[in-house]
Every structure is written in structure tokens, then in C-alpha cells.
Scaffold this motif. Structure first.
Motif, PDB file in Angstrom:
ATOM      1  N   PHE A 192      -4.600  -4.463  -2.315  1.00 38.85           N
ATOM      2  CA  PHE A 192      -5.253  -3.673  -3.362  1.00 38.85           C
ATOM      3  C   PHE A 192      -6.771  -3.639  -3.219  1.00 38.85           C
ATOM      4  O   PHE A 192      -7.382  -2.592  -3.448  1.00 38.85           O
ATOM      5  N   ILE A 231      -6.811  -0.320  -0.737  1.00 38.38           N
ATOM      6  CA  ILE A 231      -6.860   0.777  -1.708  1.00 38.38           C
ATOM      7  C   ILE A 231      -8.251   0.930  -2.320  1.00 38.38           C
ATOM      8  O   ILE A 231      -8.854   2.012  -2.267  1.00 38.38           O
ATOM      9  N   VAL A 238       0.835  -1.203   0.000  1.00 35.26           N
ATOM     10  CA  VAL A 238       0.000   0.000   0.000  1.00 35.26           C
ATOM     11  C   VAL A 238       0.871   1.255   0.000  1.00 35.26           C
ATOM     12  O   VAL A 238       0.621   2.212  -0.749  1.00 35.26           O
ATOM     13  N   VAL A 279       2.341   1.890  -3.469  1.00 37.40           N
ATOM     14  CA  VAL A 279       1.369   2.435  -4.415  1.00 37.40           C
ATOM     15  C   VAL A 279       1.074   3.905  -4.109  1.00 37.40           C
ATOM     16  O   VAL A 279       0.937   4.742  -5.028  1.00 37.40           O
TER      17      VAL A 279
END
Length: 300
Positions: free
Chosen positions: A226, A230, A43, A46
Motif C-alpha cells: 500500500f 499504491i 496490489v 486493490v
């Protein structure tokens, strides 16, 4: 646009519920510290291109109180909440875990009274008692004699503690007053959380034979990072911006609902009578607390 917001909040809750299922499913494939720490690292990787510009300048403006609140957010939300969740699911079912997590509105209410000085009224205390009775029914598997012997599943206790940590994270969110952008705040919460996880990670790397990656563990790690962080956070934040916090929060009960359904579909963990009794008591207690809070608000 409103339809998109409803889709976003339902999707976010389904993705969060799915993370409990995934964590339970791969308990024999990857060490809990490795997947917990790994998802935080992914995370952060990203978010870094979006979070780092201007971050240092904003952090320099922090007062001591801001650092304390950020530390609380990182410990309770970025590290230990997920650690207790993944560790607890080594020993108990995803059904139990998600049902315990549904208690969070009640524990948030209690922590708000302790940490923020918010008044808890008599009806709210009744709601607290009813909800905790529901947790006991589930934890004891409906067997009253287990209470006399204090026979609790350690996984149930850990999942309950995970919910307490999440509630603490929510309280610290109310306390934070920093000028960080939402992406920057999430990045820093993950960074502080990772620091708290490092000792546990070092232990698992040294002693846990599951401290390696295989395809199942890697797939679970990617989903956790993800999908449940996210995408779910993006969907939740979008829904809050379009529907408001109160209306969006009202959908939270879908998480344990999704959890029970997914547990049955993917793990073969079918709910039994005490799950339904416990769920009814938990939701009934939350309704009592919310009803009194709403009445008090409308009377002012």
C-alpha cells in the motif's frame, strides 16, 4: 497546487526508500518470495475493480509487439526487480542497496544506447565510468585488495542486479505504446510479474522455514503493497502531471538520501567513509552524463 506536487514527489521517494528499510528489517521474519509475491497479489486485488472494466477489449487489440513489451515490463518491473531487491537485502545493508539504486540513471543511459540506439557521447561514457567507480568503492568497502580476490558480498550483487532490472523496466516503458490506462498497465505488469515469481514462491513454500506470516512480516507486506506501490506510484504520477517528468525526475536523488538516513535511524546502519566517497562518485558521474546530455539538447 505546485506545493502539493512537491510534497507528493518527496513523499513518494521517502516511501520507496522506506521499503528498502522494511525489507531489511524483516529478513528473518518472512521468506523473500512470500513478501514479494504477496505484495503483488494485494496490489492487484486493490486495482482490480478499476482496472478490469474494459481491459479484455483493450488486450484483444494488442499486436505481438505490444505483448512483448508488456512481458518485458512484467518480468523486469513486476517480478524480478523486487525479487532481487528482497533477496539481496538478506545479505547486505539497506544503505548499500539504496546507494546502488542511485546508479539507475547511468544504467538507463547505457540500456537506452543498447536497446533504443540512442547515441552515448564521450562525456556520458566518462560519467558512466565515474559512477561505476563509486559502486566499486561501496561494494569493496573501500578495500582495494578485495578487488584482487573478487571478494564481493552476494547481497550487493543482487541489489545491483535489481537496479539493472529496474532500468530495463524504464526502457520498456519508453517502448510501450498501448492504449491501456495507467491503472490497467500497472495491473497487467503485476500479473505478468506474479507469473515469473510463482516458481520461486513454490520453492520457498516448500523449503524456507520463514514461509509463513507473523505480525512483523504481515506489517511489512502491507507497507510494501500500500505504501511503496499504491501510494508512492500515485504520488509520483501526480507530481509528473503537475511538474513534468524532467523536474520530477530531478528529485530522484532524494531516494538514496532518505535510504541512508532511515538506515541509520531505524536499523543502526551508520554510513562510513566509503559510503560518502562512493555516493560522491555516483552522483558526480550522473552529473557529468546529464550535463553533456543537456548541452547537446540545447545546441539543437
Amino acid at each position: 497546487m505546485r506545493a502539493a506536487a512537491y510534497f507528493a514527489v518527496v513523499s513518494a521517494l521517502a516511501l520507496w526508500a522506506g521499503n528498502w528499510i522494511v525489507a531489511r528489517a524483516v529478513r528473518d521474519d518472512i521468506a523473500p518470495a512470500l513478501i514479494t509475491s504477496g505484495r503483488v497479489v494485494l496490489v492487484m486485488a486493490v486495482l482490480a475493480p478499476f482496472a478490469l472494466p474494459g481491459l479484455a477489449a483493450r488486450l484483444r487489440a494488442f499486436a505481438a509487439r505490444d505483448w512483448a513489451v508488456l512481458g518485458g515490463l512484467g518480468v523486469f518491473g513486476g517480478g524480478m526487480h523486487n525479487a532481487m531487491q528482497y533477496l539481496g537485502l538478506q545479505y547486505t545493508t539497506a544503505t548499500n542497496g539504496t546507494l546502488f539504486f542511485s546508479l539507475s540513471p547511468v544504467t538507463i543511459l547505457m540500456l537506452a544506447g543498447l536497446m533504443l540506439g540512442e547515441r552515448i557521447r564521450a562525456m556520458q561514457w566518462i560519467g558512466v565510468a565515474v559512477s561505476f567507480a563509486g559502486v566499486l568503492v561501496i561494494a569493496l568497502r573501500g578495500e582495494a585488495e578485495a578487488l584482487a580476490t573478487l571478494s564481493f558480498n552476494p547481497g550487493d550483487i543482487l541489489c545491483f542486479v535489481s537496479m539493472i532490472f529496474w532500468s530495463g523496466y524504464t526502457i520498456f516503458l519508453r517502448l510501450q505504446r498501448t492504449a491501456l490506462e495507467p491503472i490497467q498497465l500497472l495491473f497487467m505488469v503485476c500479473a505478468v510479474g506474479l507469473l515469473t515469481l510463482l516458481p520461486w514462491l513454490a520453492w520457498d513454500l516448500a523449503y524456507d522455514p520463514r514461509a509463513h506470516f507473523n505480525w512483523r512480516g504481515t506489517a511489512a507486506l502491507l507497507y510494501s503493497a500500500f505504501a511503496s506501490v499504491i501510494l508512492a506510484y500515485a504520488g509520483w504520477n501526480y507530481a509528473v502531471s503537475r511538474l513534468g517528468a524532467a523536474r520530477t525526475g530531478g528529485f530522484s536523488h532524494l531516494l538514496p538520501t532518505f535510504g541512508v538516513i532511515f538506515s541509520a535511524l531505524f536499523l543502526g546502519e551508520y554510513p562510513v567513509w566509503y559510503h560518502f566517497v562512493g555516493m560522491a562518485l555516483i552522483f558526480g558521474g550522473i552529473a557529468l552524463s546529464s550535463l553533456r546530455a543537456s548541452s547537446a539538447s540545447s545546441s539543437r
